[in-house]
Design a protein around this motif. Structure first.
Motif, mmCIF file in Angstrom:
data_model
loop_
_atom_site.group_PDB
_atom_site.id
_atom_site.type_symbol
_atom_site.label_atom_id
_atom_site.label_comp_id
_atom_site.label_asym_id
_atom_site.label_seq_id
_atom_site.Cartn_x
_atom_site.Cartn_y
_atom_site.Cartn_z
ATOM 1 N N ILE A 146 0.852 -1.073 0.098
ATOM 2 C CA ILE A 146 -0.025 -0.075 -0.118
ATOM 3 C C ILE A 146 0.853 1.443 -0.044
ATOM 4 O O ILE A 146 1.797 1.394 0.758
ATOM 5 C CB ILE A 146 -0.940 -0.108 1.302
ATOM 6 N N THR A 147 0.500 2.181 -0.893
ATOM 7 C CA THR A 147 1.451 3.268 -1.036
ATOM 8 C C THR A 147 0.561 4.699 -0.770
ATOM 9 O O THR A 147 -0.964 4.358 -0.717
ATOM 10 C CB THR A 147 2.154 3.602 -2.346
ATOM 11 N N ARG A 148 0.960 5.818 -0.925
ATOM 12 C CA ARG A 148 -0.012 6.959 -0.552
ATOM 13 C C ARG A 148 -0.713 7.164 -2.081
ATOM 14 O O ARG A 148 -1.678 7.791 -1.959
ATOM 15 C CB ARG A 148 0.844 8.218 -0.462
ATOM 16 N N GLN A 149 -0.397 6.383 -3.198
ATOM 17 C CA GLN A 149 -1.241 6.634 -4.298
ATOM 18 C C GLN A 149 -2.488 5.398 -4.411
ATOM 19 O O GLN A 149 -3.125 5.461 -5.328
ATOM 20 C CB GLN A 149 -0.439 6.368 -5.691
ATOM 21 N N THR A 150 -2.183 4.499 -3.412
ATOM 22 C CA THR A 150 -3.209 3.297 -3.322
ATOM 23 C C THR A 150 -4.635 4.086 -3.151
ATOM 24 O O THR A 150 -4.816 4.439 -1.940
ATOM 25 C CB THR A 150 -2.910 2.269 -2.350
ATOM 26 N N LYS A 151 -5.622 3.828 -4.308
ATOM 27 C CA LYS A 151 -6.898 4.059 -4.007
ATOM 28 C C LYS A 151 -7.786 3.143 -3.644
ATOM 29 O O LYS A 151 -9.050 3.286 -2.942
ATOM 30 C CB LYS A 151 -7.551 4.819 -5.431
ATOM 31 N N ALA A 152 -7.517 2.047 -3.724
ATOM 32 C CA ALA A 152 -8.310 0.759 -3.573
ATOM 33 C C ALA A 152 -7.890 -0.566 -3.743
ATOM 34 O O ALA A 152 -6.768 -0.953 -4.358
ATOM 35 C CB ALA A 152 -9.532 0.688 -4.538
ATOM 36 N N ILE A 153 -8.559 -1.643 -2.757
ATOM 37 C CA ILE A 153 -8.175 -2.743 -2.684
ATOM 38 C C ILE A 153 -9.216 -3.505 -3.520
ATOM 39 O O ILE A 153 -10.481 -3.336 -3.311
ATOM 40 C CB ILE A 153 -7.779 -3.448 -1.646
ATOM 41 N N VAL A 154 -9.087 -4.480 -4.584
ATOM 42 C CA VAL A 154 -10.104 -5.175 -5.272
ATOM 43 C C VAL A 154 -10.080 -6.648 -4.960
ATOM 44 O O VAL A 154 -8.989 -7.083 -5.169
ATOM 45 C CB VAL A 154 -9.938 -4.792 -6.948
ATOM 46 N N VAL A 155 -11.250 -6.959 -4.364
ATOM 47 C CA VAL A 155 -11.145 -8.415 -4.188
ATOM 48 C C VAL A 155 -12.465 -9.165 -4.659
ATOM 49 O O VAL A 155 -13.691 -8.671 -5.151
ATOM 50 C CB VAL A 155 -11.227 -8.700 -2.381
ATOM 51 N N ASN A 156 -12.442 -10.535 -4.631
ATOM 52 C CA ASN A 156 -13.455 -11.309 -5.220
ATOM 53 C C ASN A 156 -13.580 -12.626 -4.433
ATOM 54 O O ASN A 156 -12.777 -13.591 -4.701
ATOM 55 C CB ASN A 156 -13.287 -11.539 -6.417
ATOM 56 N N PHE A 157 -14.451 -12.634 -3.474
ATOM 57 C CA PHE A 157 -14.685 -13.973 -2.709
ATOM 58 C C PHE A 157 -16.162 -14.635 -2.728
ATOM 59 O O PHE A 157 -17.063 -13.589 -2.467
ATOM 60 C CB PHE A 157 -14.359 -13.558 -1.264
ATOM 61 N N PRO A 158 -16.564 -15.548 -3.044
ATOM 62 C CA PRO A 158 -15.752 -16.628 -3.377
ATOM 63 C C PRO A 158 -15.115 -16.231 -4.932
ATOM 64 O O PRO A 158 -15.917 -15.389 -5.753
ATOM 65 C CB PRO A 158 -16.631 -17.852 -3.636
ATOM 66 N N ASN A 159 -13.996 -16.614 -5.098
ATOM 67 C CA ASN A 159 -13.141 -16.177 -6.147
ATOM 68 C C ASN A 159 -13.444 -17.043 -7.588
ATOM 69 O O ASN A 159 -13.541 -18.069 -7.474
ATOM 70 C CB ASN A 159 -11.760 -16.348 -5.738
ATOM 71 N N THR A 160 -13.489 -16.212 -8.512
ATOM 72 C CA THR A 160 -13.062 -16.742 -9.910
ATOM 73 C C THR A 160 -11.813 -16.586 -10.396
ATOM 74 O O THR A 160 -11.146 -15.221 -10.307
ATOM 75 C CB THR A 160 -14.252 -16.334 -10.969
ATOM 76 N N PRO A 161 -11.044 -17.545 -11.009
ATOM 77 C CA PRO A 161 -11.299 -18.900 -11.198
ATOM 78 C C PRO A 161 -10.998 -19.919 -10.163
ATOM 79 O O PRO A 161 -11.408 -20.961 -10.365
ATOM 80 C CB PRO A 161 -10.318 -19.040 -12.223
ATOM 81 N N THR A 162 -10.610 -19.493 -8.854
ATOM 82 C CA THR A 162 -9.951 -20.541 -8.264
ATOM 83 C C THR A 162 -10.933 -21.229 -7.184
ATOM 84 O O THR A 162 -10.622 -22.239 -6.562
ATOM 85 C CB THR A 162 -8.967 -19.906 -7.071
ATOM 86 N N GLY A 163 -11.882 -20.585 -6.867
ATOM 87 C CA GLY A 163 -13.020 -20.795 -5.761
ATOM 88 C C GLY A 163 -12.541 -20.549 -4.370
ATOM 89 O O GLY A 163 -13.430 -20.790 -3.458
#
Ligand SMILES: Cc1ncc(COP(=O)(O)O)c(C=O)c1O
Length: 372
Positions: A146-163
């Motif tokens: 994470i830096t001062r430029q970081t605007k967002a964390i993008v996540v996906n649960f349950p995840n595609t493609p891994t489950g």
């Protein structure tokens, strides 16, 4: 904005409507309009009388009310109805990000979750799941990047493609990290409600963090992608307004028949989810037998939710060549890992469809020929 080809969609475009055995689809078995209308008395008559004018930009109020019931602490005013989940990703990235911004994206991922930020001119850090460790994510990696430029964390649960799905404990830590740095979480929750045990269901990000945006859709868990109805749930009013204004330049409003049928489906969500989970868990049992039998060819991680897995091929042939040969010889479609900009030794299986047992039997026929 210049967007690179969406590799997954381009691959599907070649085979989705011609291959008879889709063994990698990311949605549950769908319903017909007739089946949906049969869920409620008088629904058929009301549907036929539906007015086909423009609908409200934020979405039909009744639909927004049904969607808000999916979360513990949102109201209809926190919901914007969109054309599938895809429009939600496109709009969120466009209203939040400027060239030079930085985002961190769980990887591998559905391509638009990182591609649109790239196209805007952002720096994108892949937050890679560890294939050697049941697709686990490393929170220390997240903190360090994470830096001062970081605007967002993008996540996906349950995840595609891994489950993969995080534990609740890890999820709380993730939220705390975002809170400490005051950055957004964009949480793609299109597979939410497909947890095999309710205790494995994570809270929706927008329930626990006011700078979280939760993405939902009728396409996946509910099996109704043809409706093209998705939504964003966001309690951050500034962001919410920006998303609503941007929609004036994408779709303006959603389709009235889509909204009608989505509202009907959500009023009957217990029935629909139970039916879909039934198909998934019965297919998963067959997959367990299959992967035991072919453990010399595939290494898989049994998921706790969703309908996708991303097994590793233990043979030399590359995933893309394997998938192409399989679809040409047997009409069975698997998705090669390289379309996720991942290695060419994993393939995506999807097991939400009723004909999965037949598709799996065709794959077995292919493997038994000893081609590999
Ligand atoms: C994780 C994820 N997010 C978003 C989408 C887009 O969903 P929709 O087709 O409903 O717009 C998909 C579709 O495959 C997906 O897998």
């Amino acid at each position: 904005m210049k967007l690179n080809d969406f590799k997954l969609e381009r691959f599907f475009a070649r085979f989705e409507f011609t291959a008879p055995y889709l063994l990698c689809t990311s949605d549950c078995e769908s319903f017909t309009i007739e089946e949906l209308l049969a869920l409620e008395k008088n629904a058929g008559e009301a549907f036929r009388k539906l007015h086909l004018g423009y609908t409200e930009t934020l979405g039909n109020p009744e639909l927004r009310c049904e969607i808000s019931k999916l979360y513990t602490n949102t109201t209809p005013d926190d919901i914007i109805v969109l054309a599938g989940a895809e429009e939600g990703i496109f709009i969120f990235m466009n209203v939040l990000l400027e060239p030079g911004d930085h985002i961190i994206v769980q990887s591998p991922c559905y391509q638009s979750l990182s591609e649109i930020a790239h196209a805007i001119g952002c720096k994108v850090t892949d937050w890679s799941m560890d294939a050697q460790n049941n697709w686990e994510l490393d929170l220390d990696f997240l903190k360090k990047n994470i830096t001062r430029q970081t605007k967002a964390i993008v996540v996906n649960f349950p995840n595609t493609p891994t489950g993969y799905t995080m534990t609740g404990e890890m999820f709380n830590k993730l939220i705390e990290i975002a809170r400490q740095h005051d950055i957004y979480i964009f949480s793609d929750e299109v597979y939410r409600f497909l947890e095999y045990l309710e205790k494995d269901r994570l809270p929706s990000a927008c329930e626990v963090y006011d700078k979280a945006v939760s993405l939902g859709v009728m396409s996946k868990s509910f099996g109704l992608p043809g409706l093209r109805i998705g939504w964003i749930a966001a309690r951050d009013k500034v962001l919410y307004k920006k998303i609503a204004s941007f929609k004036d330049y994408t779709t303006i409003c959603s389709s009235a028949p889509g909204e009608f049928l989505a509202t009907l489906a959500l009023r009957n969500k217990e029935y629909i989810l139970k039916r879909n989970l039934g198909i998934i868990t019965s297919n998963l049992q067959l997959l367990e037998i299959f992967f035991k039998k072919y453990e010399d060819l595939f290494e898989w991680v049994k998921p706790r939710a969703g309908l996708l897995i991303f097994p590793r091929l233990k043979f030399e042939q590359e995933a893309e060549a394997f998938c192409l040969d399989l679809v040409n010889k047997k009409g069975v479609l698997l998705l090669p890992g390289n379309i996720y900009n991942y290695d060419n030794h994993h393939v995506r299986f999807g097991f939400g469809r009723l004909n999965m047992p037949e598709a799996l039997a065709k794959l077995e026929e292919y493997l038994e020929k000893g081609i590999i």
